[in-house]
Design an enzyme around this catalytic site. Sequence first.
Site, PDB file in Angstrom:
ATOM      1  N   ARG A  99      50.947  19.195  -9.983  1.00  0.00           N
ATOM      2  CA  ARG A  99      49.822  19.330 -10.910  1.00  0.00           C
ATOM      3  C   ARG A  99      50.188  20.211 -12.099  1.00  0.00           C
ATOM      4  O   ARG A  99      49.638  20.046 -13.196  1.00  0.00           O
ATOM      5  CB  ARG A  99      48.609  19.907 -10.171  1.00  0.00           C
ATOM      6  CG  ARG A  99      47.379  20.009 -11.055  1.00  0.00           C
ATOM      7  CD  ARG A  99      46.118  20.293 -10.267  1.00  0.00           C
ATOM      8  NE  ARG A  99      44.975  20.420 -11.164  1.00  0.00           N
ATOM      9  CZ  ARG A  99      43.703  20.377 -10.775  1.00  0.00           C
ATOM     10  NH1 ARG A  99      43.413  20.228  -9.493  1.00  0.00           N
ATOM     11  NH2 ARG A  99      42.732  20.493 -11.646  1.00  0.00           N
ATOM     12  N   HIS A 131      42.057  24.157 -29.138  1.00  0.00           N
ATOM     13  CA  HIS A 131      42.930  23.994 -27.967  1.00  0.00           C
ATOM     14  C   HIS A 131      43.810  22.755 -28.093  1.00  0.00           C
ATOM     15  O   HIS A 131      45.016  22.806 -27.839  1.00  0.00           O
ATOM     16  CB  HIS A 131      42.078  23.906 -26.700  1.00  0.00           C
ATOM     17  CG  HIS A 131      42.867  23.647 -25.462  1.00  0.00           C
ATOM     18  ND1 HIS A 131      43.750  24.562 -24.931  1.00  0.00           N
ATOM     19  CD2 HIS A 131      42.937  22.551 -24.648  1.00  0.00           C
ATOM     20  CE1 HIS A 131      44.319  24.069 -23.845  1.00  0.00           C
ATOM     21  NE2 HIS A 131      43.843  22.843 -23.654  1.00  0.00           N
ATOM     22  N   HIS A 169      51.187  23.563 -22.686  1.00  0.00           N
ATOM     23  CA  HIS A 169      50.127  24.559 -22.581  1.00  0.00           C
ATOM     24  C   HIS A 169      50.617  26.002 -22.599  1.00  0.00           C
ATOM     25  O   HIS A 169      49.895  26.893 -23.047  1.00  0.00           O
ATOM     26  CB  HIS A 169      49.304  24.322 -21.302  1.00  0.00           C
ATOM     27  CG  HIS A 169      48.308  23.219 -21.438  1.00  0.00           C
ATOM     28  ND1 HIS A 169      48.685  21.919 -21.693  1.00  0.00           N
ATOM     29  CD2 HIS A 169      46.944  23.212 -21.355  1.00  0.00           C
ATOM     30  CE1 HIS A 169      47.602  21.162 -21.753  1.00  0.00           C
ATOM     31  NE2 HIS A 169      46.542  21.917 -21.561  1.00  0.00           N
ATOM     32  N   GLU A 197      45.090  16.404 -26.171  1.00  0.00           N
ATOM     33  CA  GLU A 197      45.280  16.247 -24.719  1.00  0.00           C
ATOM     34  C   GLU A 197      45.612  14.800 -24.357  1.00  0.00           C
ATOM     35  O   GLU A 197      46.400  14.541 -23.445  1.00  0.00           O
ATOM     36  CB  GLU A 197      44.040  16.706 -23.967  1.00  0.00           C
ATOM     37  CG  GLU A 197      43.856  18.212 -23.901  1.00  0.00           C
ATOM     38  CD  GLU A 197      44.791  18.889 -22.905  1.00  0.00           C
ATOM     39  OE1 GLU A 197      45.488  18.180 -22.140  1.00  0.00           O
ATOM     40  OE2 GLU A 197      44.837  20.130 -22.892  1.00  0.00           O
ATOM     41  N   HIS A 243      48.634  28.152 -25.123  1.00  0.00           N
ATOM     42  CA  HIS A 243      47.736  29.247 -24.757  1.00  0.00           C
ATOM     43  C   HIS A 243      48.145  30.551 -25.438  1.00  0.00           C
ATOM     44  O   HIS A 243      47.288  31.349 -25.834  1.00  0.00           O
ATOM     45  CB  HIS A 243      47.721  29.430 -23.238  1.00  0.00           C
ATOM     46  CG  HIS A 243      46.943  28.376 -22.520  1.00  0.00           C
ATOM     47  ND1 HIS A 243      47.010  28.193 -21.151  1.00  0.00           N
ATOM     48  CD2 HIS A 243      46.075  27.440 -22.968  1.00  0.00           C
ATOM     49  CE1 HIS A 243      46.221  27.203 -20.795  1.00  0.00           C
ATOM     50  NE2 HIS A 243      45.641  26.730 -21.890  1.00  0.00           N
ATOM     51  N   ASN A 302      50.372  20.801 -17.428  1.00  0.00           N
ATOM     52  CA  ASN A 302      50.384  21.897 -18.387  1.00  0.00           C
ATOM     53  C   ASN A 302      51.465  21.723 -19.448  1.00  0.00           C
ATOM     54  O   ASN A 302      51.834  22.688 -20.131  1.00  0.00           O
ATOM     55  CB  ASN A 302      50.575  23.233 -17.663  1.00  0.00           C
ATOM     56  CG  ASN A 302      49.361  23.616 -16.849  1.00  0.00           C
ATOM     57  OD1 ASN A 302      48.237  23.578 -17.333  1.00  0.00           O
ATOM     58  ND2 ASN A 302      49.588  23.977 -15.592  1.00  0.00           N
ATOM     59  N   LYS A 339      45.925  11.711 -15.639  1.00  0.00           N
ATOM     60  CA  LYS A 339      45.663  13.040 -15.102  1.00  0.00           C
ATOM     61  C   LYS A 339      45.404  12.978 -13.595  1.00  0.00           C
ATOM     62  O   LYS A 339      45.940  13.790 -12.824  1.00  0.00           O
ATOM     63  CB  LYS A 339      44.473  13.674 -15.814  1.00  0.00           C
ATOM     64  CG  LYS A 339      44.136  15.056 -15.261  1.00  0.00           C
ATOM     65  CD  LYS A 339      43.104  15.794 -16.082  1.00  0.00           C
ATOM     66  CE  LYS A 339      42.909  17.199 -15.514  1.00  0.00           C
ATOM     67  NZ  LYS A 339      41.981  18.015 -16.297  1.00  0.00           N
ATOM     68  N   LYS A 348      39.064  22.473 -11.642  1.00  0.00           N
ATOM     69  CA  LYS A 348      39.366  23.810 -12.143  1.00  0.00           C
ATOM     70  C   LYS A 348      38.157  24.368 -12.892  1.00  0.00           C
ATOM     71  O   LYS A 348      37.592  23.706 -13.755  1.00  0.00           O
ATOM     72  CB  LYS A 348      40.572  23.791 -13.082  1.00  0.00           C
ATOM     73  CG  LYS A 348      41.904  23.615 -12.375  1.00  0.00           C
ATOM     74  CD  LYS A 348      43.042  23.747 -13.365  1.00  0.00           C
ATOM     75  CE  LYS A 348      44.393  23.663 -12.674  1.00  0.00           C
ATOM     76  NZ  LYS A 348      45.515  23.820 -13.640  1.00  0.00           N
ATOM     77  N   GLU A 390      47.403  22.668  -6.883  1.00  0.00           N
ATOM     78  CA  GLU A 390      48.562  23.110  -7.651  1.00  0.00           C
ATOM     79  C   GLU A 390      49.501  23.970  -6.807  1.00  0.00           C
ATOM     80  O   GLU A 390      49.990  25.018  -7.244  1.00  0.00           O
ATOM     81  CB  GLU A 390      48.100  23.877  -8.903  1.00  0.00           C
ATOM     82  CG  GLU A 390      49.056  23.769 -10.085  1.00  0.00           C
ATOM     83  CD  GLU A 390      48.458  24.250 -11.393  1.00  0.00           C
ATOM     84  OE1 GLU A 390      49.085  25.088 -12.045  1.00  0.00           O
ATOM     85  OE2 GLU A 390      47.364  23.770 -11.756  1.00  0.00           O
ATOM     86  N   ARG A 433      27.072  30.770  -2.891  1.00  0.00           N
ATOM     87  CA  ARG A 433      28.319  30.274  -2.275  1.00  0.00           C
ATOM     88  C   ARG A 433      28.539  28.773  -2.459  1.00  0.00           C
ATOM     89  O   ARG A 433      29.290  28.159  -1.715  1.00  0.00           O
ATOM     90  CB  ARG A 433      28.375  30.637  -0.783  1.00  0.00           C
ATOM     91  CG  ARG A 433      28.359  32.135  -0.511  1.00  0.00           C
ATOM     92  CD  ARG A 433      28.874  32.438   0.898  1.00  0.00           C
ATOM     93  NE  ARG A 433      28.911  33.876   1.126  1.00  0.00           N
ATOM     94  CZ  ARG A 433      28.021  34.540   1.847  1.00  0.00           C
ATOM     95  NH1 ARG A 433      26.998  33.898   2.393  1.00  0.00           N
ATOM     96  NH2 ARG A 433      28.138  35.834   2.024  1.00  0.00           N
TER      97      ARG A 433
END
Length: 351
Positions: free
Chosen positions: A232, A255, A239, A174, A243, A236, A217, A132, A227, A110
């Site tokens: 936030r 990427h 993206h 990026e 993606h 993207n 960022k 993330k 988000e 946990r």
Amino acid sequence: MERKFSLTLSGGAQTTVSFVKGLEELTDALSSYQDNVFYVFDENSARLLSSIPEKSIVLPSGEVNKNIGSLEKIIGKALSCGSARDTRFIGFGGGVICDMAALASSLYMRGAKLTLVPTTLLCMVDASVGGKTAIDYLGGKNLVGTFYPAQEVLISTATLETLDGKEFMCGLGEVVKHAFLTEDGSLFDFLKDNRDRIMGREGDLLEEVVYDSLRVKCSYIERDPLEKKGIRSFLNLGHTFAHALESMKGYAISHGEAVAWGVGRALEASYLMKSLDKSAYESGLSLLEDYGYDVSYRIEPSSWTLFESALGKDKKKSGGHVKFVLLEGLGKPYLSPLDEETVRSLVVESA
């Protein structure tokens, strides 16, 4: 002067980002954690250290290994090494490794302690900060994950000397994306004015690029850590297109290159929607092209079904609609759906 800053995320969780000058200084910083650690490497990042710590796992490299099987291997090896809740997981590698190490850390008993050591430009400016964590699942990129910020991120741009050209350009994709999100345009101008020196990988200049990119960022993350407010989501930019392209091509495209292409598509969409004027549109495309990104690329008509299917799995879907990040100008992003005909015109080559 040592660069160091902290950002505060949901529930008061803090991440401290520290820049260190070389691999020796990085090794010294990591040794301060003593023995209660568990390292996660891939085959590339493991070669950066003179010896691999006993309590560690080395996974195959590449996006195709960012899956539930690798996650199980990390957790299983941590358990066999006697790791406990107070063990510090150390993700040492690129975005795939840092994402998976962070996810494993968030799930292990946990929640274990977490330090990330990004070794690629992409990971330094993207995956290492913000909390993330994720794995890819059933063809969808980053579909299974958690929010779990690292307590510490250690960055040494000396590791960038080991990257091949393709991997370096992957990370720059990026960085360039962040330039379009800078409200004062400073990063955009910096990239435009220092193109040759950045491409030449000048050490101190690269550290400045990473630092400035991360600060952009973080300015979005701190205002919307989970988000929930849409702020936030602006990170993207490019993206949603990217993606889908990555998924359609089985991750054969990097990427960062996909993101740069996706930013080009977002610029064109913004221009078509009349939210971005011609001067800003052309200036944006020029920056992408100056860094060698192919913004004119289009997929074949026969690939549209695969692309559309990948779009449908986008995790940013809301109310049954995929929303794209578009621009009204530098540092002025907004979210908007695009109809199928518009998306198709942006990504499919004309007959």
